[in-house]
Motif scaffolding. Sequence first.
Motif, PDB file in Angstrom:
ATOM      1  N   ALA A 232       0.818  -1.209   0.000  1.00 20.67           N
ATOM      2  CA  ALA A 232       0.000   0.000   0.000  1.00 20.67           C
ATOM      3  C   ALA A 232       0.854   1.264   0.000  1.00 20.67           C
ATOM      4  O   ALA A 232       0.351   2.361  -0.124  1.00 20.67           O
ATOM      5  CB  ALA A 232      -0.931   0.004   1.207  1.00 20.67           C
ATOM      6  N   GLY A 233       2.174   1.096   0.145  1.00 22.98           N
ATOM      7  CA  GLY A 233       3.076   2.235   0.114  1.00 22.98           C
ATOM      8  C   GLY A 233       3.382   2.851   1.466  1.00 22.98           C
ATOM      9  O   GLY A 233       4.031   3.884   1.532  1.00 22.98           O
ATOM     10  N   ALA A 234       2.926   2.216   2.549  1.00 29.06           N
ATOM     11  CA  ALA A 234       3.246   2.740   3.877  1.00 29.06           C
ATOM     12  C   ALA A 234       4.770   2.673   4.058  1.00 29.06           C
ATOM     13  O   ALA A 234       5.351   1.603   3.974  1.00 29.06           O
ATOM     14  CB  ALA A 234       2.544   1.936   4.956  1.00 29.06           C
ATOM     15  N   PRO A 235       5.433   3.808   4.267  1.00 24.55           N
ATOM     16  CA  PRO A 235       6.897   3.839   4.214  1.00 24.55           C
ATOM     17  C   PRO A 235       7.628   3.121   5.344  1.00 24.55           C
ATOM     18  O   PRO A 235       8.754   2.732   5.161  1.00 24.55           O
ATOM     19  CB  PRO A 235       7.212   5.333   4.232  1.00 24.55           C
ATOM     20  CG  PRO A 235       6.032   5.966   4.869  1.00 24.55           C
ATOM     21  CD  PRO A 235       4.859   5.110   4.495  1.00 24.55           C
ATOM     22  N   PHE A 236       7.022   2.939   6.477  1.00 21.83           N
ATOM     23  CA  PHE A 236       7.727   2.314   7.596  1.00 21.83           C
ATOM     24  C   PHE A 236       7.000   1.047   8.045  1.00 21.83           C
ATOM     25  O   PHE A 236       6.793   0.805   9.224  1.00 21.83           O
ATOM     26  CB  PHE A 236       7.860   3.295   8.765  1.00 21.83           C
ATOM     27  CG  PHE A 236       8.411   4.622   8.324  1.00 21.83           C
ATOM     28  CD1 PHE A 236       9.684   4.711   7.796  1.00 21.83           C
ATOM     29  CD2 PHE A 236       7.655   5.767   8.412  1.00 21.83           C
ATOM     30  CE1 PHE A 236      10.203   5.921   7.369  1.00 21.83           C
ATOM     31  CE2 PHE A 236       8.164   6.989   7.993  1.00 21.83           C
ATOM     32  CZ  PHE A 236       9.435   7.067   7.477  1.00 21.83           C
ATOM     33  N   ALA A 237       6.607   0.218   7.076  1.00 18.27           N
ATOM     34  CA  ALA A 237       5.767  -0.929   7.365  1.00 18.27           C
ATOM     35  C   ALA A 237       6.512  -2.061   8.068  1.00 18.27           C
ATOM     36  O   ALA A 237       5.989  -2.646   8.997  1.00 18.27           O
ATOM     37  CB  ALA A 237       5.127  -1.442   6.077  1.00 18.27           C
ATOM     38  N   TYR A 238       7.729  -2.362   7.605  1.00 20.62           N
ATOM     39  CA  TYR A 238       8.448  -3.515   8.152  1.00 20.62           C
ATOM     40  C   TYR A 238       9.883  -3.127   8.483  1.00 20.62           C
ATOM     41  O   TYR A 238      10.636  -2.688   7.618  1.00 20.62           O
ATOM     42  CB  TYR A 238       8.486  -4.664   7.137  1.00 20.62           C
ATOM     43  CG  TYR A 238       7.133  -5.029   6.600  1.00 20.62           C
ATOM     44  CD1 TYR A 238       6.204  -5.699   7.391  1.00 20.62           C
ATOM     45  CD2 TYR A 238       6.774  -4.703   5.300  1.00 20.62           C
ATOM     46  CE1 TYR A 238       4.953  -6.031   6.895  1.00 20.62           C
ATOM     47  CE2 TYR A 238       5.526  -5.039   4.792  1.00 20.62           C
ATOM     48  CZ  TYR A 238       4.625  -5.696   5.590  1.00 20.62           C
ATOM     49  OH  TYR A 238       3.387  -6.024   5.104  1.00 20.62           O
ATOM     50  N   ALA A 239      10.257  -3.301   9.748  1.00 25.04           N
ATOM     51  CA  ALA A 239      11.654  -3.082  10.126  1.00 25.04           C
ATOM     52  C   ALA A 239      12.470  -4.251   9.582  1.00 25.04           C
ATOM     53  O   ALA A 239      12.052  -5.406   9.677  1.00 25.04           O
ATOM     54  CB  ALA A 239      11.778  -3.005  11.644  1.00 25.04           C
ATOM     55  N   VAL A 240      13.609  -3.945   8.963  1.00 29.30           N
ATOM     56  CA  VAL A 240      14.431  -4.985   8.347  1.00 29.30           C
ATOM     57  C   VAL A 240      15.880  -4.886   8.815  1.00 29.30           C
ATOM     58  O   VAL A 240      16.322  -3.846   9.288  1.00 29.30           O
ATOM     59  CB  VAL A 240      14.394  -4.895   6.801  1.00 29.30           C
ATOM     60  CG1 VAL A 240      13.001  -5.177   6.269  1.00 29.30           C
ATOM     61  CG2 VAL A 240      14.889  -3.550   6.305  1.00 29.30           C
ATOM     62  N   ARG A 241      16.589  -6.010   8.655  1.00 28.59           N
ATOM     63  CA  ARG A 241      18.027  -6.023   8.917  1.00 28.59           C
ATOM     64  C   ARG A 241      18.725  -5.513   7.654  1.00 28.59           C
ATOM     65  O   ARG A 241      18.540  -6.081   6.579  1.00 28.59           O
ATOM     66  CB  ARG A 241      18.497  -7.441   9.230  1.00 28.59           C
ATOM     67  CG  ARG A 241      18.020  -7.904  10.593  1.00 28.59           C
ATOM     68  CD  ARG A 241      18.539  -9.281  10.872  1.00 28.59           C
ATOM     69  NE  ARG A 241      17.346 -10.127  10.909  1.00 28.59           N
ATOM     70  CZ  ARG A 241      17.326 -11.405  10.697  1.00 28.59           C
ATOM     71  NH1 ARG A 241      18.429 -12.051  10.396  1.00 28.59           N
ATOM     72  NH2 ARG A 241      16.208 -12.083  10.769  1.00 28.59           N
ATOM     73  N   PRO A 242      19.522  -4.460   7.754  1.00 33.03           N
ATOM     74  CA  PRO A 242      20.113  -3.857   6.558  1.00 33.03           C
ATOM     75  C   PRO A 242      20.984  -4.824   5.757  1.00 33.03           C
ATOM     76  O   PRO A 242      21.046  -4.721   4.534  1.00 33.03           O
ATOM     77  CB  PRO A 242      20.927  -2.681   7.089  1.00 33.03           C
ATOM     78  CG  PRO A 242      21.075  -2.913   8.534  1.00 33.03           C
ATOM     79  CD  PRO A 242      19.923  -3.761   8.972  1.00 33.03           C
ATOM     80  N   GLU A 243      21.624  -5.775   6.393  1.00 39.60           N
ATOM     81  CA  GLU A 243      22.493  -6.709   5.668  1.00 39.60           C
ATOM     82  C   GLU A 243      21.709  -7.692   4.810  1.00 39.60           C
ATOM     83  O   GLU A 243      22.285  -8.401   3.984  1.00 39.60           O
ATOM     84  CB  GLU A 243      23.424  -7.467   6.629  1.00 39.60           C
ATOM     85  CG  GLU A 243      22.731  -8.417   7.582  1.00 39.60           C
ATOM     86  CD  GLU A 243      22.245  -7.784   8.886  1.00 39.60           C
ATOM     87  OE1 GLU A 243      21.872  -8.548   9.785  1.00 39.60           O
ATOM     88  OE2 GLU A 243      22.247  -6.540   9.002  1.00 39.60           O
ATOM     89  N   THR A 244      20.389  -7.740   4.948  1.00 32.95           N
ATOM     90  CA  THR A 244      19.571  -8.646   4.144  1.00 32.95           C
ATOM     91  C   THR A 244      18.852  -7.940   2.996  1.00 32.95           C
ATOM     92  O   THR A 244      18.163  -8.587   2.225  1.00 32.95           O
ATOM     93  CB  THR A 244      18.524  -9.360   5.007  1.00 32.95           C
ATOM     94  OG1 THR A 244      17.583  -8.399   5.491  1.00 32.95           O
ATOM     95  CG2 THR A 244      19.153 -10.110   6.166  1.00 32.95           C
ATOM     96  N   VAL A 245      19.019  -6.635   2.882  1.00 34.47           N
ATOM     97  CA  VAL A 245      18.325  -5.870   1.852  1.00 34.47           C
ATOM     98  C   VAL A 245      19.052  -6.030   0.526  1.00 34.47           C
ATOM     99  O   VAL A 245      20.269  -5.873   0.450  1.00 34.47           O
ATOM    100  CB  VAL A 245      18.229  -4.382   2.235  1.00 34.47           C
ATOM    101  CG1 VAL A 245      17.641  -3.564   1.103  1.00 34.47           C
ATOM    102  CG2 VAL A 245      17.399  -4.222   3.498  1.00 34.47           C
ATOM    103  N   GLY A 246      18.300  -6.385  -0.512  1.00 35.28           N
ATOM    104  CA  GLY A 246      18.877  -6.542  -1.838  1.00 35.28           C
ATOM    105  C   GLY A 246      18.226  -5.599  -2.832  1.00 35.28           C
ATOM    106  O   GLY A 246      17.105  -5.146  -2.627  1.00 35.28           O
ATOM    107  N   HIS A 247      18.937  -5.323  -3.910  1.00 38.87           N
ATOM    108  CA  HIS A 247      18.431  -4.440  -4.949  1.00 38.87           C
ATOM    109  C   HIS A 247      18.188  -5.268  -6.197  1.00 38.87           C
ATOM    110  O   HIS A 247      19.114  -5.849  -6.758  1.00 38.87           O
ATOM    111  CB  HIS A 247      19.455  -3.339  -5.227  1.00 38.87           C
ATOM    112  CG  HIS A 247      19.060  -2.417  -6.317  1.00 38.87           C
ATOM    113  ND1 HIS A 247      19.751  -2.325  -7.488  1.00 38.87           N
ATOM    114  CD2 HIS A 247      18.036  -1.541  -6.431  1.00 38.87           C
ATOM    115  CE1 HIS A 247      19.178  -1.440  -8.273  1.00 38.87           C
ATOM    116  NE2 HIS A 247      18.137  -0.950  -7.653  1.00 38.87           N
TER     117      HIS A 247
END
Length: 80
Positions: free
Chosen positions: A34-49
């Motif tokens: 839905a575009g909610a910007p702070f929906a899920y806190a994530v571990r930065p080392e698991t974020v992929g592009h």
Amino acid sequence: MNLQGRWFYGNLAILAKDLKSTGNKAGHYISNAAGAPFAYAVRPETVGHYIGLPDSHEKETFDGDIARHIEPERSEWNDP
């Protein structure tokens, strides 16, 4: 991957400091569908592009993925 161990897709937002107006704490977040910007806190080392190209099996590929290249058989041509 979020802090509970589930994968999410969306835009990454990085909060350098707590937002008192929304109650969000500093950290890395992925938006939801839905575009909610702070929906899920994530571990930065698991974020992929996502790089926008599928692999040879039509699976999504991400920046930093390790790929193996196999060359097709080569044949040498000799002119008579």
